[in-house]
Write a protein that holds these residues in place. Structure first.
Motif, short mmCIF file in Angstrom:
data_model
loop_
_atom_site.label_atom_id
_atom_site.label_comp_id
_atom_site.label_asym_id
_atom_site.label_seq_id
_atom_site.Cartn_x
_atom_site.Cartn_y
_atom_site.Cartn_z
N PRO A 1 27.01 95.67 42.94
CA PRO A 1 27.10 97.13 42.91
C PRO A 1 28.76 97.63 43.03
O PRO A 1 29.18 98.76 42.57
CB PRO A 1 26.50 97.72 44.21
N GLU A 2 29.44 96.78 43.61
CA GLU A 2 30.85 97.06 44.09
C GLU A 2 31.68 96.93 42.68
O GLU A 2 32.90 97.15 42.86
CB GLU A 2 31.30 96.38 45.41
N LYS A 3 30.97 96.38 41.97
CA LYS A 3 32.13 96.08 40.53
C LYS A 3 31.18 96.91 39.52
O LYS A 3 31.84 96.73 38.38
CB LYS A 3 31.94 94.55 40.11
N ARG A 4 30.74 97.89 39.78
CA ARG A 4 29.93 98.53 38.40
C ARG A 4 30.96 99.41 37.53
O ARG A 4 30.83 99.34 36.35
CB ARG A 4 28.82 99.55 39.14
N ALA A 5 31.54 100.17 38.27
CA ALA A 5 32.79 100.57 37.54
C ALA A 5 33.79 99.81 36.65
O ALA A 5 34.05 99.91 35.43
CB ALA A 5 33.49 101.64 38.34
N GLY A 6 33.95 98.89 37.25
CA GLY A 6 34.72 97.71 36.44
C GLY A 6 34.13 97.14 35.50
O GLY A 6 34.62 96.87 34.46
N ALA B 1 22.42 112.02 53.58
CA ALA B 1 22.80 112.06 52.20
C ALA B 1 23.91 111.22 51.44
O ALA B 1 23.82 111.03 50.24
CB ALA B 1 23.13 113.68 51.65
N ALA B 2 24.57 110.87 52.14
CA ALA B 2 25.73 109.97 51.52
C ALA B 2 25.09 108.82 51.10
O ALA B 2 25.69 107.87 50.37
CB ALA B 2 26.71 109.53 52.69
N HIS B 3 24.04 108.33 51.74
CA HIS B 3 23.38 107.14 51.28
C HIS B 3 22.06 107.08 50.45
O HIS B 3 21.36 106.36 50.33
CB HIS B 3 22.74 106.51 52.77
N ALA B 4 21.98 108.47 49.85
CA ALA B 4 20.58 108.82 49.18
C ALA B 4 20.61 108.48 47.61
O ALA B 4 19.52 108.30 47.12
CB ALA B 4 20.24 110.29 49.57
N SER B 5 21.70 108.15 47.11
CA SER B 5 21.52 108.14 45.57
C SER B 5 22.36 106.97 44.88
O SER B 5 22.28 106.91 43.73
CB SER B 5 22.15 109.55 45.03
N VAL B 6 22.72 106.15 45.50
CA VAL B 6 23.37 104.90 44.76
C VAL B 6 22.66 103.38 45.02
O VAL B 6 22.47 103.08 46.25
CB VAL B 6 24.96 104.85 45.31
N PRO B 7 22.16 103.07 43.97
CA PRO B 7 21.50 101.63 44.27
C PRO B 7 22.26 100.60 44.29
O PRO B 7 23.52 100.74 43.78
CB PRO B 7 20.74 101.68 42.82
N VAL B 8 21.96 99.59 45.10
CA VAL B 8 22.83 98.55 45.43
C VAL B 8 22.65 97.74 44.24
O VAL B 8 23.83 97.07 44.19
CB VAL B 8 22.21 97.68 46.71
N ALA B 9 21.72 97.31 43.68
CA ALA B 9 21.71 96.49 42.48
C ALA B 9 20.75 96.99 41.73
O ALA B 9 19.86 97.58 41.91
CB ALA B 9 21.60 94.91 42.99
N ASN B 10 20.81 96.25 40.23
CA ASN B 10 20.00 96.54 39.05
C ASN B 10 19.64 97.85 38.90
O ASN B 10 18.30 98.18 38.65
CB ASN B 10 18.59 95.82 39.47
N ALA B 11 20.47 98.91 39.15
CA ALA B 11 20.37 100.10 38.64
C ALA B 11 19.79 100.40 37.59
O ALA B 11 20.63 99.86 36.61
CB ALA B 11 21.54 101.16 39.15
#
Length: 413
Positions: free
Chosen positions: A122-127, A388-398
């Motif tokens: 997940p920390e490399k998704r934008a890359g 809410a800061a934790h509500a919308s971003v999947p850790v993996a396999n989004a």
């Protein structure tokens, strides 16, 4: 980064070439079909509108097959459209070919973005998304200048046959390198459409329309602007497009790197600088060296917004990102169509070939305003409800299986 990203980049290279190569060939096509430059600009507008309409349509149809199969079908459609353009006997058929090819564009990048994000942590998704879009930016360094050179020396029809050949390479690359994934089960269109009730998704798409539209307001008419205003020879347009492409490559990679760390600040800086540079282009377009430098900056700042905007849509539409991702690609092209149309209007009204730069600056400034509004809403939301800061971003396999529950992490801001 997985090797499969190379396959997506190859497809993006072909699509990017056909999208942008028309800029350098606009006068040649206009002369061949005996139409005006603003009329020939409809080849840009028509392509962009085709992406807008094709992105959701092809994505919905793609829910019936695996993502790999759909990517292959899209590349086949892309090939057909470019062959039609190359063989067009009249302007209307040429426009139809452009629209056919454009139908593949939005869904390919939309589905490809989800596939790319699913292939990495997940920390490399934008890359990963930026890596796929590198094919699009490299097209402007290699594919577009080469296509312009071929078109100016051997005829623009040859260029579109070559682009169709790039589509064949993209099709083979996807077939060979992209892993086969099982078709997502339990996917409902209503589930995908629910993402559009999120005001942050809508704001991100509006930023996409206005921000990237600012780039196309200037670049659509780059050939007549540089030859009639800056005094470049027609043959120099090829190298100017190389400079634009180099800026795109650098901006895309930087945007991907910083979007994974500081997404909203990256948008503030890039959009604000883009608006400023586009306004200055009305002055620098009268000097060859200054114009060349400005073209590089427009490419860099314009594409620095692409990975963060695409990632923001994926983040905000977590759990059902496929349609939203594709529609956001359509939003890029809606901006292209809007700005090409507005640029043609100001040129036809007699304001000169630099007038579209003012249009672009106004569009980019509007995108910056929306980014500030979006960031303000987000800060107020998080202040009132830290969860809410934790509500919308999947850790993996989004998006790998939209029906599956996902964990979440704080969204990069």
């Amino acid at each position: 980064m997985p090797l499969a990203l190379l396959a997506l980049a190859i497809g993006a290279f072909g699509i990017g070439t056909t999208e942008f190569v028309i800029m350098g060939l606009l006068p040649d096509v206009a002369a061949d079909f005996q139409v005006s430059i603003p009329t020939a600009g409809f080849l840009v507008t028509g392509y962009a509108l085709g992406v807008v309409l094709g992105a959701p349509l092809m994505t919905v149809l793609g829910t019936r097959v695996t993502r790999k199969r759909m990517l292959m079908l899209l590349m086949g459609l892309f090939i057909v459209g470019n062959v039609v353009s190359a063989l067009a006997p009249v302007f209307g058929v040429m426009l139809a070919g452009r629209v056919i090819a454009s139908l593949a564009h939005g869904a390919f990048f939309g589905i490809g973005s989800v596939v790319a994000a699913d292939l990495v942590a997940p920390e490399k998704r934008a890359g990963a998304i930026a890596m796929m879009f590198t094919g699009l930016t490299v097209a402007n360094v290699v594919g577009v200048p080469l296509g312009t050179f071929i078109g100016q020396n051997f005829g623009w029809r040859v260029t579109f046959f070559v682009v169709a050949g790039l589509g064949v390479l993209g099709l083979l690359g996807v077939a060979k390198l992209v892993p086969e994934q099982p078709k997502a089960q339990g996917v409902r269109i209503s589930h995908e459409l629910a993402a559009f009730r999120n005001v942050q998704v809508l704001l991100a798409m509006a930023m996409t329309v206005l921000g990237f539209g600012g780039v196309f307001a200037a670049i659509t008419y780059i050939t007549p602007m540089m030859t009639a205003t800056a005094g470049f020879a027609t043959s120099s347009v090829t190298w100017l497009l190389v400079l634009f492409g180099l800026g795109m490559v650098g901006g895309n990679l930087l945007g991907g790197k910083f979007a994974d760390r500081h997404l909203m600040p990256m948008l503030y800086v890039s959009l604000g600088a883009l608006a400023t540079v586009l306004a200055l282009f009305t002055v620098t377009a009268h000097n060859k060296i200054a114009a060349a430098v400005t073209i590089v900056l427009i490419g860099a700042l314009g594409f620095a917004t692409v990975p963060p905007l695409q990632k923001r849509v994926l983040d905000q539409a977590a759990g059902a990102p496929t349609l939203a991702s594709a529609v956001n690609i359509g939003a890029f092209n809606l901006g292209n169509a809007l700005s090409a149309w507005l640029g043609g209007i100001v040129i036809a009204a007699g304001f000169g070939y630099t007038a579209p730069n003012w249009v672009g600056a106004a569009l980019a400034a509007s995108a910056l305003l929306l980014a500030v509004v979006s960031g303000s809403i987000e800060r107020r939301t998080f202040a009132g409800d830290p969860a809410a800061a934790h509500a919308s971003v999947p850790v993996a396999n989004a998006g790998l299986s939209e029906s599956a529950p996902t964990a979440s992490v704080p969204m990069a801001r």
